[in-house]
Design an enzyme around this catalytic site. Structure first.
Site, PDB file in Angstrom:
ATOM      1  N   ASP A 198       0.858  -1.199   0.000  1.00  0.00           N
ATOM      2  CA  ASP A 198       0.000   0.000   0.000  1.00  0.00           C
ATOM      3  C   ASP A 198       0.890   1.244   0.000  1.00  0.00           C
ATOM      4  O   ASP A 198       2.087   1.182   0.307  1.00  0.00           O
ATOM      5  CB  ASP A 198      -0.937   0.038   1.217  1.00  0.00           C
ATOM      6  CG  ASP A 198      -1.898   1.236   1.152  1.00  0.00           C
ATOM      7  OD1 ASP A 198      -2.442   1.493   0.063  1.00  0.00           O
ATOM      8  OD2 ASP A 198      -2.077   1.929   2.168  1.00  0.00           O
ATOM      9  N   SER A 199       0.270   2.375  -0.317  1.00  0.00           N
ATOM     10  CA  SER A 199       1.008   3.631  -0.281  1.00  0.00           C
ATOM     11  C   SER A 199       1.335   4.038   1.153  1.00  0.00           C
ATOM     12  O   SER A 199       2.144   4.938   1.364  1.00  0.00           O
ATOM     13  CB  SER A 199       0.162   4.732  -0.919  1.00  0.00           C
ATOM     14  OG  SER A 199      -1.021   4.902  -0.165  1.00  0.00           O
ATOM     15  N   TYR A 234      -0.780   8.637  -2.666  1.00  0.00           N
ATOM     16  CA  TYR A 234      -0.697   8.389  -4.100  1.00  0.00           C
ATOM     17  C   TYR A 234      -1.856   9.076  -4.833  1.00  0.00           C
ATOM     18  O   TYR A 234      -1.766   9.341  -6.033  1.00  0.00           O
ATOM     19  CB  TYR A 234      -0.802   6.888  -4.400  1.00  0.00           C
ATOM     20  CG  TYR A 234       0.467   6.091  -4.195  1.00  0.00           C
ATOM     21  CD1 TYR A 234       1.568   6.597  -3.504  1.00  0.00           C
ATOM     22  CD2 TYR A 234       0.556   4.791  -4.695  1.00  0.00           C
ATOM     23  CE1 TYR A 234       2.706   5.823  -3.323  1.00  0.00           C
ATOM     24  CE2 TYR A 234       1.693   4.026  -4.533  1.00  0.00           C
ATOM     25  CZ  TYR A 234       2.768   4.537  -3.842  1.00  0.00           C
ATOM     26  OH  TYR A 234       3.897   3.780  -3.670  1.00  0.00           O
ATOM     27  N   GLY A 235      -2.938   9.308  -4.098  1.00  0.00           N
ATOM     28  CA  GLY A 235      -4.193   9.753  -4.719  1.00  0.00           C
ATOM     29  C   GLY A 235      -4.131  11.085  -5.437  1.00  0.00           C
ATOM     30  O   GLY A 235      -5.035  11.429  -6.188  1.00  0.00           O
ATOM     31  N   CYS A 238      -4.143  -1.242  -2.426  1.00  0.00           N
ATOM     32  CA  CYS A 238      -4.274   0.200  -2.619  1.00  0.00           C
ATOM     33  C   CYS A 238      -5.162   0.370  -3.848  1.00  0.00           C
ATOM     34  O   CYS A 238      -4.794  -0.081  -4.946  1.00  0.00           O
ATOM     35  CB  CYS A 238      -2.890   0.795  -2.854  1.00  0.00           C
ATOM     36  SG  CYS A 238      -2.916   2.547  -3.300  1.00  0.00           S
ATOM     37  N   GLU A 272      -2.560   9.477   7.616  1.00  0.00           N
ATOM     38  CA  GLU A 272      -1.109   9.241   7.663  1.00  0.00           C
ATOM     39  C   GLU A 272      -0.435  10.142   8.703  1.00  0.00           C
ATOM     40  O   GLU A 272       0.568   9.778   9.293  1.00  0.00           O
ATOM     41  CB  GLU A 272      -0.483   9.474   6.282  1.00  0.00           C
ATOM     42  CG  GLU A 272      -0.855   8.422   5.252  1.00  0.00           C
ATOM     43  CD  GLU A 272      -0.156   7.073   5.454  1.00  0.00           C
ATOM     44  OE1 GLU A 272       0.980   7.058   5.968  1.00  0.00           O
ATOM     45  OE2 GLU A 272      -0.774   6.048   5.112  1.00  0.00           O
ATOM     46  N   CYS A 314     -11.064   2.987  -0.866  1.00  0.00           N
ATOM     47  CA  CYS A 314      -9.682   3.302  -0.515  1.00  0.00           C
ATOM     48  C   CYS A 314      -9.402   2.509   0.750  1.00  0.00           C
ATOM     49  O   CYS A 314     -10.222   2.536   1.688  1.00  0.00           O
ATOM     50  CB  CYS A 314      -9.521   4.803  -0.241  1.00  0.00           C
ATOM     51  SG  CYS A 314      -7.940   5.245   0.521  1.00  0.00           S
ATOM     52  N   THR A 315      -8.286   1.800   0.782  1.00  0.00           N
ATOM     53  CA  THR A 315      -8.047   0.918   1.931  1.00  0.00           C
ATOM     54  C   THR A 315      -7.748   1.683   3.218  1.00  0.00           C
ATOM     55  O   THR A 315      -7.723   1.091   4.293  1.00  0.00           O
ATOM     56  CB  THR A 315      -6.911  -0.087   1.629  1.00  0.00           C
ATOM     57  OG1 THR A 315      -5.767   0.637   1.150  1.00  0.00           O
ATOM     58  CG2 THR A 315      -7.348  -1.102   0.599  1.00  0.00           C
ATOM     59  N   HIS A 316      -7.525   2.987   3.123  1.00  0.00           N
ATOM     60  CA  HIS A 316      -7.397   3.776   4.355  1.00  0.00           C
ATOM     61  C   HIS A 316      -8.764   3.992   5.030  1.00  0.00           C
ATOM     62  O   HIS A 316      -8.824   4.206   6.237  1.00  0.00           O
ATOM     63  CB  HIS A 316      -6.806   5.158   4.060  1.00  0.00           C
ATOM     64  CG  HIS A 316      -5.321   5.179   3.863  1.00  0.00           C
ATOM     65  ND1 HIS A 316      -4.705   4.644   2.763  1.00  0.00           N
ATOM     66  CD2 HIS A 316      -4.326   5.700   4.637  1.00  0.00           C
ATOM     67  CE1 HIS A 316      -3.392   4.844   2.857  1.00  0.00           C
ATOM     68  NE2 HIS A 316      -3.138   5.479   3.980  1.00  0.00           N
TER      69      HIS A 316
HETATM   70  N1  DGL Z   1      -4.938   3.225   0.484  1.00  0.00           N
HETATM   71  C1  DGL Z   1      -4.813   3.853  -0.805  1.00  0.00           C
HETATM   72  C2  DGL Z   1      -6.037   3.506  -1.655  1.00  0.00           C
HETATM   73  O1  DGL Z   1      -6.646   2.472  -1.376  1.00  0.00           O
HETATM   74  C3  DGL Z   1      -4.578   5.314  -0.577  1.00  0.00           C
HETATM   75  C4  DGL Z   1      -4.016   5.971  -1.734  1.00  0.00           C
HETATM   76  C5  DGL Z   1      -3.244   7.227  -1.431  1.00  0.00           C
HETATM   77  O2  DGL Z   1      -2.108   7.104  -0.971  1.00  0.00           O
HETATM   78  O3  DGL Z   1      -3.754   8.317  -1.712  1.00  0.00           O
HETATM   79  O4  DGL Z   1      -6.385   4.174  -2.586  1.00  0.00           O
END
Ligand code: DGL
Length: 270
Positions: free
Chosen positions: A7-8, A39-40, A70, A162, A194-196
């Site tokens: 993941d990011s 990353y978004g 991610c 984060e 989004c996994t966050h």
């Molecule tokens: N957890 C990432 C996702 O599922 C987050 C991406 C990010 O870093 O913006 O999209």
């Protein structure tokens, strides 16, 4: 017997938690690219390069199979990786498809034509890059007809998570839900794309109301990984250690991961 989870940053830990519970005998190596999160808001080339770098690091830990936990990387980079970059003995699986299969009540590998499904109004919450890729709508269109998707790019939420700022993350989630509801007042289902966001699931559910079914990915991905490994056991790589790697500051990332998962999580430098 190791599988990689990429993941990011911290978000993929929601998936890691679920796959570890579902497959307790498998070693998992987690790679969080906390130095480059989020990353978004990055462009496609950047996301592709960073994701490939992380996946290569996981190969070095003996993980031939990597879960790209991610959505942003899954939506923006995974297809290109699979088509142009992955060697034949490696696999990378994304987190989108299990979610869409659940929403459309399909079994894995059901390739029948798209059909009407029960839910008609779906709210999608994701990063700006995932929303603008339209990957979710594309995958959904292969499987379902007549579903109205309203997508909300949730700027700032990944950053706040984060940085360990739960209060800001909560406030942002509430304002993104309000913005979406102005365009779609009565969604039946909401996708946390989004996994966050499962780290904020309670706030999403509260802001959406109890009548909205919130789909989040962790358990769906765990089930689909378990199913994949029964069909492709040879994809369990040679690695044996379970470890969490970060490109960020290990002490800081460990503290934030512990705060969000509410259990001790230790990282080492990638
Ligand atoms: N957890 C990432 C996702 O599922 C987050 C991406 C990010 O870093 O913006 O999209």
């Amino acid at each position: 017997m190791a599988v990689g989870v990429f993941d990011s940053g911290l978000g993929g830990l929601t998936v890691l938690d679920a796959v570890q519970k579902r497959l307790p005998d498998v070693a998992f190596v987690y790679y969080g690219d906390n130095a480059h999160t989020p990353y978004g808001v990055r462009d496609a080339e950047d996301i592709f390069q960073l994701t490939c770098r992380g996946v290569e690091r996981l190969w070095a830990e003996g993980c031939d199979l990597v879960i790209v936990a991610c959505n942003t990387a899954s939506a923006v980079a995974l297809k290109r990786m699979q088509e142009t970059w992955l060697p034949p003995d490696k696999r990378a699986l994304g987190v989108f498809v299990p979610l869409i299969e659940a929403l459309t009540e399909r079994q894995w590998g059901d390739n029948s034509p798209p059909r009407e499904v029960a839910v008609k109004h779906v709210a999608l919450f994701a990063t700006p890059a995932t929303v603008s890729s339209r990957a979710f709508q594309r995958e959904l269109a292969f499987r379902a007809i007549g579903v109205d998707v309203e997508a909300q790019p949730c700027g700032g939420v990944v950053d706040a998570i984060e940085q360990g700022d739960e209060i800001l993350a909560e406030a942002l989630v509430r304002s993104h839900v309000e913005a979406l509801k102005r365009r779609m007042p009565h969604p039946e289902a909401a996708i946390l794309g989004c996994t966050h966001y499962p780290l904020m699931e309670h706030t999403f559910q509260e802001a959406l109301g109890p009548q909205v079914r919130v789909y989040s990915q962790a358990n769906l991905v765990a089930e689909s990984l378990a199913d994949y490994l029964t069909r492709r056991p040879e994809m369990l790589g040679s690695g044996s250690r379970s470890v969490n790697l970060t490109t960020g500051d290990p002490a800081q990332v460990s503290a934030r991961a512990t705060q969000f998962l509410r259990r001790g999580v230790a990282f080492e430098a990638a």
